[in-house]
Design a protein around this motif. Structure first.
Motif, PDB file in Angstrom:
ATOM      1  N   PHE A 163      32.513  39.281  26.904  1.00  0.00           N
ATOM      2  CA  PHE A 163      33.714  38.948  27.438  1.00  0.00           C
ATOM      3  C   PHE A 163      34.472  40.172  27.855  1.00  0.00           C
ATOM      4  CE2 PHE A 163      37.592  36.284  25.921  1.00  0.00           C
ATOM      5  CZ  PHE A 163      38.201  36.299  27.047  1.00  0.00           C
ATOM      6  N   GLY A 203      36.754  35.362  31.861  1.00  0.00           N
ATOM      7  CA  GLY A 203      35.833  36.025  30.918  1.00  0.00           C
ATOM      8  C   GLY A 203      35.742  35.154  29.775  1.00  0.00           C
ATOM      9  N   THR A 255      31.915  33.900  29.105  1.00  0.00           N
ATOM     10  CA  THR A 255      31.294  34.097  27.623  1.00  0.00           C
ATOM     11  C   THR A 255      30.729  33.037  27.132  1.00  0.00           C
ATOM     12  OG1 THR A 255      32.709  35.883  27.592  1.00  0.00           O
ATOM     13  CG2 THR A 255      31.817  35.169  25.420  1.00  0.00           C
ATOM     14  N   MET A 299      34.964  40.134  32.435  1.00  0.00           N
ATOM     15  CA  MET A 299      36.115  40.637  32.942  1.00  0.00           C
ATOM     16  C   MET A 299      36.163  41.918  33.826  1.00  0.00           C
ATOM     17  SD  MET A 299      38.981  39.923  30.103  1.00  0.00           S
ATOM     18  CE  MET A 299      40.356  40.269  31.004  1.00  0.00           C
TER      19      MET A 299
END
Length: 286
Positions: free
Chosen positions: A211, A90, A94, A215
């Motif tokens: 983020f 994540g 990002t 994920m």
């Protein structure tokens, strides 16, 4: 000089964070999950890949906090170890999306000649569903941790690019930018000192959402078997391997599923809270 986008000092921001219950709860939950993942080697009672066939599919107990899976793996240990990979993917995705998206957005918003080309590229990428585009990129590059990060970074870069472009179109017409141009300030300095500094708030808010999306997408790719190597514990692979035992050992899928839900929800709460905190139009208590 460009005004600060937040408009408040650090102590005041700390106070405002505490006053916003959802933001405080989101930060507390994601901080707890991050701490558990980082300290997994110290907290986990067993190695994540330790087999114990005689203890397969044991229900949660004092010995096995989250029970065991079909191979006798301790689900609790694997869950917190899997958090390491999910957080790394994540964060890295990002960061990559930020570099690509901010660059494309600022270029498109600041340079009129480049706007048409960059905007068409962004629109074309956003025309595909996120998960399908990610699967296509991973299939083309080959399944691995690095390719998952690259694929997700590319997939979510257009989201950030559109927001940065829209904000840059407004900022480039403001008086202080025009004044800087009239004074002969180099373009790169205007873009970094005046434009980017005033994009911190929307970038920060959107980054928290990206983020969470990254994920969730990583878990989806792992569930479909096109993510990282199957022997590496991830929340997606844990759910995928345990789905056939839902009727007799539902804890195998419940706990990694709850980990995904809590992590994504906490990041969404943080993003919503930061948006309210940093946007002067929504901040009524200043």
């Amino acid at each position: 000089m460009a005004a600060s986008s937040a408009g408040v000092d650090a102590p005041r921001i700390s106070t405002l964070i505490l006053q916003r219950r959802t933001l405080a709860i989101g930060l507390a939950v994601i901080a707890t999950i991050t701490l558990l993942a980082v300290l997994a080697p110290l907290i986990a009672p067993y190695a994540p890949n330790k087999l114990s066939i005689v203890n397969r599919l044991k229900p949660p107990s004092a010995t096995w906090f989250f029970g065991t899976d079909e191979f006798g793996h301790d689900v609790f240990s694997r869950t917190i170890y899997a958090g390491q990979l999910s957080l790394v993917v994540g964060a890295a995705a990002t960061a990559l999306a930020g570099v690509v998206g901010i660059t494309l957005g600022v270029v498109a918003g600041f340079f009129r000649k480049a706007d048409g080309v960059v905007s068409r590229i962004i629109d074309a990428m956003m025309a595909f569903p996120d998960i399908l585009l990610a699967i296509a990129l991973v299939a083309a590059l080959g399944p691995s941790l690095a390719t998952v990060i690259i694929a997700l970074g590319i997939v979510y870069a257009p989201r950030l690019a559109r927001i940065v472009r829209a904000s840059t179109l407004v900022i480039r017409e403001l008086p202080y930018v025009e004044a800087a141009r009239a004074l002969g300030v180099p373009t790169w300095r205007i873009m970094t000192r005046h434009v980017l500094r005033n994009l911190v708030s929307p970038i920060l808010v959107q980054a928290t959402f990206i983020f969470a999306y990254a994920m969730l997408a990583e878990a989806g790719l792992s569930f479909l078997g096109v993510g990282v190597s199957p022997e590496i514990p991830t929340w997606g692979t844990m759910i995928a391997s345990g789905r056939q035992y839902v009727g007799q050992a539902d804890w195998v899928t419940i706990f990694p599923g709850l980990a995904i839900i809590l992590t994504v929800l906490s990041l969404q709460l943080v993003g919503d809270g930061l948006r309210d905190l940093l946007d002067p139009r929504l901040r009524k208590d200043l």
